[in-house]
Scaffold this motif. Structure first.
Motif, PDB file in Angstrom:
ATOM      1  N   ASP A   1       0.865  -1.347  -0.025  1.00 22.27           N
ATOM      2  CA  ASP A   1       0.118   0.070  -0.165  1.00 22.27           C
ATOM      3  C   ASP A   1       0.953   1.207  -0.194  1.00 22.27           C
ATOM      4  O   ASP A   1       2.149   1.065  -0.019  1.00 22.27           O
TER       5      ASP A   1
ATOM      6  N   ILE B   1      -4.122  -3.085  10.857  1.00 25.45           N
ATOM      7  CA  ILE B   1      -4.240  -3.021   9.450  1.00 25.45           C
ATOM      8  C   ILE B   1      -3.990  -4.264   8.675  1.00 25.45           C
ATOM      9  O   ILE B   1      -4.858  -4.548   7.747  1.00 25.45           O
TER      10      ILE B   1
ATOM     11  N   SER C   1      -6.549  -1.798   3.593  1.00 29.19           N
ATOM     12  CA  SER C   1      -5.009  -1.221   4.074  1.00 29.19           C
ATOM     13  C   SER C   1      -5.197   0.506   4.116  1.00 29.19           C
ATOM     14  O   SER C   1      -4.753   0.736   5.206  1.00 29.19           O
TER      15      SER C   1
ATOM     16  N   THR D   1      -5.794  -3.959  -0.652  1.00 26.34           N
ATOM     17  CA  THR D   1      -5.070  -2.859  -0.454  1.00 26.34           C
ATOM     18  C   THR D   1      -5.890  -1.616   0.007  1.00 26.34           C
ATOM     19  O   THR D   1      -5.544  -0.807   0.452  1.00 26.34           O
TER      20      THR D   1
ATOM     21  N   ARG E   1      -5.349   2.269   7.725  1.00 21.95           N
ATOM     22  CA  ARG E   1      -4.289   3.298   8.022  1.00 21.95           C
ATOM     23  C   ARG E   1      -4.697   4.476   8.662  1.00 21.95           C
ATOM     24  O   ARG E   1      -4.324   5.351   9.342  1.00 21.95           O
TER      25      ARG E   1
ATOM     26  N   ARG F   1      -6.948  -6.197   6.580  1.00 18.82           N
ATOM     27  CA  ARG F   1      -6.816  -6.417   5.090  1.00 18.82           C
ATOM     28  C   ARG F   1      -6.672  -8.151   4.703  1.00 18.82           C
ATOM     29  O   ARG F   1      -7.361  -8.328   3.917  1.00 18.82           O
TER      30      ARG F   1
END
Lengths: 117, 133
Positions: free
Chosen positions: A55, B15, B44, B41, B48, B19
């Protein structure tokens, strides 16, 4: 979980074997920067084959690792970015500008060998 | 088999849990491996945002259905400071913390439907869906 860093001649090989938390990534960054000095490494290969998500934070950290390694006199090649991970990175608008990438470990080591020849 | 799940988001390791749970559910729903990665993704990024901006929150994951389509629903909820200018937060490269500012706009591009509700001082809820092709 710490990332194992192996030494082969003047090259460090780091294989990320499982999903990393942000904290793991930061520790890996610091560990690698230190080992470049202690082993007088000229090249670094970071194998991300086992990583299923890169990411924005992970990409930024990898980029930081590669730039910091360059400042410490070592060239970094990131290898093993999975097809779907690459696809997600493109859609996120992320890139690894100025950093060498290769399909796998063998190819990454070959790039480092070529630049040293 | 495909029940809704909730993951409390309090630390950076959560996190990863969120995911991974998202990938598992996406797989059960029948998404391809590439689509699972896009969904994981996106999760994530929004997870975050909770850790960085709100400290605490949760991610809810559930199967979604609409007009014969199957998909996945992802809700990221927090009671953090909220976002004063949502349009600005959705712009590439905008960040009030030391991040890339790719989180929210990136997650929006990875998913099909994306909605964000935020009240300053009350919190933020991001609702995203992705549909099977």
């Amino acid at each position: 979980m710490p990332v194992p860093i192996l030494k082969q001649n003047s090259t460090l090989i780091a294989s990320i074997v499982s999903a990393l938390s942000d904290q793991d990534l930061v520790e890996f960054r610091d560990d690698l920067a230190r080992k470049i000095g202690t082993h007088r490494a000229k090249g670094v290969v970071i194998d991300v084959t086992a990583i299923d998500v890169l990411d924005s934070f992970a990409t930024r950290t990898l980029r930081g690792i590669a730039y910091a390694a360059r400042l410490r006199g070592a060239r970094t090649v990131i290898v093993g970015i999975q097809p779907s991970v690459a696809f997600a990175m493109v859609q996120l608008g992320l890139d690894l500008a100025g950093i060498d990438t290769a399909l796998d470990l063998e190819e990454g080591l070959a790039i480092l060998a070529r630049t040293r020849a | 088999m495909t029940d809704a799940v909730r993951i409390a988001i309090e630390r950076d390791i959560d996190i990863v849990s969120a995911r991974q749970a998202g990938r598992t559910l996406a797989q059960q729903i029948g998404f391809t491996s590439t689509e699972q990665t896009l969904i994981a993704t996106a999760i994530s990024e929004v997870a975050r945002n909770i850790v960085v901006y709100a400290k605490f929150g949760e991610i809810e994951l559930a199967p979604a259905h609409d007009d014969g389509r199957d998909g996945i629903l992802v809700i990221a909820r927090d009671r953090g400071p909220g976002i004063a200018d949502v349009a600005l937060a959705l712009r590439d490269g905008y960040s009030t913390k030391r991040s890339l500012g790719m989180g929210l706009p990136g997650a929006r591009r990875l998913m099909d439907d994306f909605d964000i509700q935020s009240l300053v001082g009350r919190g933020t809820t991001v609702t995203m869906k992705k549909w099977r092709r």
